[in-house]
Every structure is written in structure tokens, then in C-alpha cells.
Design a protein around this motif. Structure first.
Motif, PDB file in Angstrom:
ATOM      1  N   ARG A  20      -1.912   2.776   4.094  1.00  0.00           N
ATOM      2  CA  ARG A  20      -2.984   1.796   3.866  1.00  0.00           C
ATOM      3  C   ARG A  20      -2.489   0.362   3.927  1.00  0.00           C
ATOM      4  NH1 ARG A  20      -7.897   3.511   0.200  1.00  0.00           N
ATOM      5  NH2 ARG A  20      -8.524   5.267   1.485  1.00  0.00           N
ATOM      6  N   GLU A  21      -1.229   0.153   4.204  1.00  0.00           N
ATOM      7  CA  GLU A  21      -0.678  -1.202   4.258  1.00  0.00           C
ATOM      8  C   GLU A  21      -1.407  -2.102   5.263  1.00  0.00           C
ATOM      9  OE1 GLU A  21       1.377  -2.774   2.108  1.00  0.00           O
ATOM     10  OE2 GLU A  21       1.115  -0.900   1.023  1.00  0.00           O
ATOM     11  N   PRO A  22      -1.718  -1.629   6.477  1.00  0.00           N
ATOM     12  CA  PRO A  22      -2.462  -2.511   7.400  1.00  0.00           C
ATOM     13  C   PRO A  22      -3.827  -2.920   6.832  1.00  0.00           C
ATOM     14  CG  PRO A  22      -1.476  -0.702   8.602  1.00  0.00           C
ATOM     15  CD  PRO A  22      -1.300  -0.390   7.136  1.00  0.00           C
ATOM     16  N   ALA A  23      -4.516  -2.001   6.178  1.00  0.00           N
ATOM     17  CA  ALA A  23      -5.821  -2.314   5.584  1.00  0.00           C
ATOM     18  C   ALA A  23      -5.653  -3.313   4.440  1.00  0.00           C
ATOM     19  CB  ALA A  23      -6.500  -1.036   5.088  1.00  0.00           C
ATOM     20  N   ARG A  24      -4.623  -3.111   3.602  1.00  0.00           N
ATOM     21  CA  ARG A  24      -4.343  -4.055   2.512  1.00  0.00           C
ATOM     22  C   ARG A  24      -4.062  -5.442   3.082  1.00  0.00           C
ATOM     23  NH1 ARG A  24       0.233  -3.181  -0.402  1.00  0.00           N
ATOM     24  NH2 ARG A  24      -0.534  -4.654  -1.921  1.00  0.00           N
ATOM     25  N   ALA A  25      -3.296  -5.501   4.190  1.00  0.00           N
ATOM     26  CA  ALA A  25      -2.964  -6.787   4.801  1.00  0.00           C
ATOM     27  C   ALA A  25      -4.236  -7.494   5.293  1.00  0.00           C
ATOM     28  CB  ALA A  25      -1.973  -6.593   5.945  1.00  0.00           C
ATOM     29  N   VAL A  26      -5.170  -6.726   5.857  1.00  0.00           N
ATOM     30  CA  VAL A  26      -6.428  -7.310   6.334  1.00  0.00           C
ATOM     31  C   VAL A  26      -7.230  -7.861   5.157  1.00  0.00           C
ATOM     32  CG1 VAL A  26      -8.686  -6.750   7.341  1.00  0.00           C
ATOM     33  CG2 VAL A  26      -6.595  -5.948   8.449  1.00  0.00           C
ATOM     34  N   LEU A  27      -7.362  -7.073   4.091  1.00  0.00           N
ATOM     35  CA  LEU A  27      -8.143  -7.522   2.936  1.00  0.00           C
ATOM     36  C   LEU A  27      -7.468  -8.698   2.234  1.00  0.00           C
ATOM     37  CD1 LEU A  27      -9.382  -4.077   1.608  1.00  0.00           C
ATOM     38  CD2 LEU A  27     -10.651  -5.781   2.930  1.00  0.00           C
ATOM     39  N   LYS A  28      -6.146  -8.712   2.199  1.00  0.00           N
ATOM     40  CA  LYS A  28      -5.418  -9.843   1.622  1.00  0.00           C
ATOM     41  C   LYS A  28      -5.671 -11.101   2.465  1.00  0.00           C
ATOM     42  CE  LYS A  28      -0.766 -11.334   0.261  1.00  0.00           C
ATOM     43  NZ  LYS A  28      -0.475 -12.438   1.150  1.00  0.00           N
ATOM     44  N   ALA A  29      -5.603 -10.962   3.791  1.00  0.00           N
ATOM     45  CA  ALA A  29      -5.863 -12.104   4.666  1.00  0.00           C
ATOM     46  C   ALA A  29      -7.299 -12.608   4.480  1.00  0.00           C
ATOM     47  CB  ALA A  29      -5.611 -11.734   6.126  1.00  0.00           C
ATOM     48  N   LEU A  30      -8.238 -11.688   4.288  1.00  0.00           N
ATOM     49  CA  LEU A  30      -9.626 -12.076   4.067  1.00  0.00           C
ATOM     50  C   LEU A  30      -9.766 -12.838   2.751  1.00  0.00           C
ATOM     51  CD1 LEU A  30     -12.502 -11.899   5.189  1.00  0.00           C
ATOM     52  CD2 LEU A  30     -12.739  -9.731   3.978  1.00  0.00           C
ATOM     53  N   ARG A  31      -9.095 -12.373   1.686  1.00  0.00           N
ATOM     54  CA  ARG A  31      -9.124 -13.095   0.405  1.00  0.00           C
ATOM     55  C   ARG A  31      -8.535 -14.492   0.567  1.00  0.00           C
ATOM     56  NH1 ARG A  31      -7.118  -8.273  -1.529  1.00  0.00           N
ATOM     57  NH2 ARG A  31      -5.081  -9.198  -1.929  1.00  0.00           N
ATOM     58  N   GLU A  32      -7.431 -14.586   1.308  1.00  0.00           N
ATOM     59  CA  GLU A  32      -6.793 -15.886   1.519  1.00  0.00           C
ATOM     60  C   GLU A  32      -7.704 -16.816   2.321  1.00  0.00           C
ATOM     61  OE1 GLU A  32      -2.951 -15.061   3.198  1.00  0.00           O
ATOM     62  OE2 GLU A  32      -2.146 -14.412   1.268  1.00  0.00           O
ATOM     63  N   TYR A  33      -8.407 -16.269   3.305  1.00  0.00           N
ATOM     64  CA  TYR A  33      -9.357 -17.075   4.078  1.00  0.00           C
ATOM     65  C   TYR A  33     -10.468 -17.594   3.160  1.00  0.00           C
ATOM     66  CZ  TYR A  33     -13.320 -18.443   6.806  1.00  0.00           C
ATOM     67  OH  TYR A  33     -14.394 -19.155   7.269  1.00  0.00           O
ATOM     68  N   ARG A  34     -11.021 -16.703   2.339  1.00  0.00           N
ATOM     69  CA  ARG A  34     -12.109 -17.106   1.442  1.00  0.00           C
ATOM     70  C   ARG A  34     -11.648 -18.207   0.498  1.00  0.00           C
ATOM     71  NH1 ARG A  34     -14.046 -13.099  -1.988  1.00  0.00           N
ATOM     72  NH2 ARG A  34     -15.723 -14.512  -2.442  1.00  0.00           N
ATOM     73  N   ALA A  35     -10.432 -18.083  -0.042  1.00  0.00           N
ATOM     74  CA  ALA A  35      -9.902 -19.106  -0.941  1.00  0.00           C
ATOM     75  C   ALA A  35      -9.727 -20.428  -0.195  1.00  0.00           C
ATOM     76  CB  ALA A  35      -8.575 -18.652  -1.548  1.00  0.00           C
TER      77      ALA A  35
END
Length: 178
Positions: A20-35
Motif C-alpha cells: 500500500r506504499e504507493p497509495a499512501r504516497a498518493v494520499l500524502k501528496a494530496l494532503r500536502e497539496y491541500r495544505a
């Protein structure tokens, strides 16, 4: 924004399962974008000297104006899901800052229409144009296939977020410092 934090080490909300690391990386990038987007919006609000609700209202008013429509106070109240009293205070602030004018509605002289001023157009263009151009450059760098994948992903997330939860959420208690 890409610094490693304790939440990264413990998987934030998502356990550190290797597949699930690629999915975690995508969701982390999305959180960083939102911030980052929230920080950008804060800078714009500071530049324009208005608050978040005022910026949201100005967006609605300018969008309607650009499409040949006029919004009145009731329309704005409904769009923003705020009371008529709050809408009146918001409009007063935008009129006071020189971003909006109240005008008599052309077909109903009893009604008002809210019109963004030249100042609001200049202020918004000055504040947003460079961000929009850079964002468009990045989006334009995607192949049509990549753009389709990103679009489907974001629309699916939007649909998920818009849905009511199916079952009550039972968060796991977070242990405080010992």
C-alpha cells in the motif's frame, strides 16, 4: 512540505503495509497539496484584506458575472448556506472594501444585484493569475491518458468525501505523552 514527520513513520491513518506504499504516497501528496493550497488562499486573503467567506462570496459573484448572470443577496445566502443577517454583513464588508457594488436589478427594481467592481477583477487577477498559469502548465504537461487517470481519481475521491458515512466512525484513541 515534503519533510518527514512522526505521522509518516507510523503511517498516519494508513498502516505501513508494503503493497500500500504507493497509495499512501498518493494520499500524502494530496494532503500536502491541500495544505499548500490553504496556505496560498491565506496569502491571497491577506493580499486582498478579506476573510475566507468574503473570498468565497467574491468567487461566486465573479463567476456569475463572467457568465452574464447577476446574483442577489438571497442567491448568495443560498449558495453559501449562511443566514440573511450574515449575508448582509458579508456584503457590507465587500462593499466597504471596494470589491462589490449593490445595483438595482434590471428587471425587478425592488431587488438588488451584486456586481464585482473593477478593483475585485484587478485584485483577483493580480493575486491568482500566476498560480493559475503555473497550475495550468503542470496540468498541461500530463498526457491525455495521465490526465484521465488523475481526473477519475480526484472525481472518485470527491464522490467519496461527499457521501454520508455508512457506519459511525469509531476513532482509535490516541495515547498522549506518558
Amino acid at each position: 512540505m515534503s519533510s518527514t514527520t512522526a505521522s509518516d513513520a507510523n503511517g498516519y491513518w494508513y498502516p505501513g503495509i508494503p503493497d500500500r506504499e504507493p497509495a499512501r504516497a498518493v494520499l500524502k501528496a494530496l494532503r500536502e497539496y491541500r495544505a499548500a493550497e490553504q496556505e496560498m488562499r491565506q496569502r491571497i486573503r491577506n493580499d486582498l484584506n478579506i476573510n475566507e467567506k468574503d473570498l468565497q462570496a467574491l468567487h461566486y459573484l465573479m463567476h456569475a458575472y463572467q457568465h452574464g448572470n447577476a446574483l442577489g443577496p438571497t442567491d448568495l445566502s443560498r449558495l453559501m448556506s449562511i443566514s440573511t443577517a450574515s449575508t448582509t454583513a458579508l456584503i457590507d464588508r465587500l462593499v466597504g472594501s471596494g470589491h462589490v457594488e449593490r445595483q438595482i436589478h434590471p428587471t425587478d427594481r425592488r431587488a438588488l444585484k451584486l456586481v464585482p467592481t473593477d478593483k475585485s477583477h484587478v485584485d483577483m487577477q493580480t493575486s491568482l493569475q500566476r498560480f493559475h498559469e503555473r497550475m495550468m502548465d503542470i496540468a498541461s504537461s500530463l498526457s491525455p491518458k495521465e490526465a484521465n487517470v488523475v481526473t477519475r481519481f480526484l472525481l472518485a475521491l470527491t464522490e467519496t468525501v461527499d457521501q454520508e458515512p455508512q457506519a459511525p466512525w469509531n476513532p482509535v484513541p490516541i495515547a498522549g505523552p506518558s
